[in-house]
Design a protein around this motif. Structure first.
Motif: not given
Length: 163
Positions: A138-147
């Protein structure tokens, strides 16, 4: 045609040619070093969010006890095998010399991405890079949590959070 007319046409052609060369150099410079608008946009979120690292500095003590990730590992790319301890301080990734993780990848921007702790989890944020940051596929377009264990790809460099 008179000699004067030929000279004027030659000078006009040279002027157009030089304008093209100057425009091409400007585009190359902006691509290599970034535009001033992009640099200001990338610096603005960092300046606007100084409290987050303060909250994050408490997170590693809980995360080491709760089974949360404690290190960032480069698993692919030129810096494979590099390990960065997660201490709650934001980690910047890019080609800039002042980045926490400096990558010399042609597909990475000078200020490519940032990883920081927030509310007990680690977040990846793309800083307006040219080629993007990917969390898994998935392309990161907003801050995202990293599992933990999910790859984060920046150009040819792949990193993971591990316990």
């Amino acid at each position: 045609m008179t000699d004067l007319m030929l000279t004027v046409i030659k000078l006009a052609f040279l002027l157009v040619l030089w304008l093209f060369v100057i425009a091409a150099v400007g585009v190359i410079r902006a691509d290599l070093f970034g535009s001033s608008k992009a640099a200001a946009r990338a610096a603005a979120p960092r300046a606007a969010k100084p409290p987050k690292p303060a909250k994050a500095s408490r997170t590693p003590q809980r995360s080491a006890q709760g089974g949360q990730p404690t290190k960032l590992v480069v698993v692919q790319g030129e810096r494979a095998g590099t390990v960065i301890d997660l201490s709650g301080v934001p980690i910047t990734i890019g080609r800039a010399n002042d980045a926490t993780l400096v990558v010399t990848d042609d597909y990475a921007s000078s200020r490519h991405a940032r990883i920081y702790a927030q509310d007990g989890q680690w977040i990846v944020e793309d800083l307006g890079s040219t080629n993007g940051t990917y969390l898994g596929r998935t392309k990161v377009s907003r801050p995202m949590p990293i599992p933990p264990g999910v790859p984060v790809r920046i150009g040819k460099t792949v990193i993971e959070l591990r316990k």
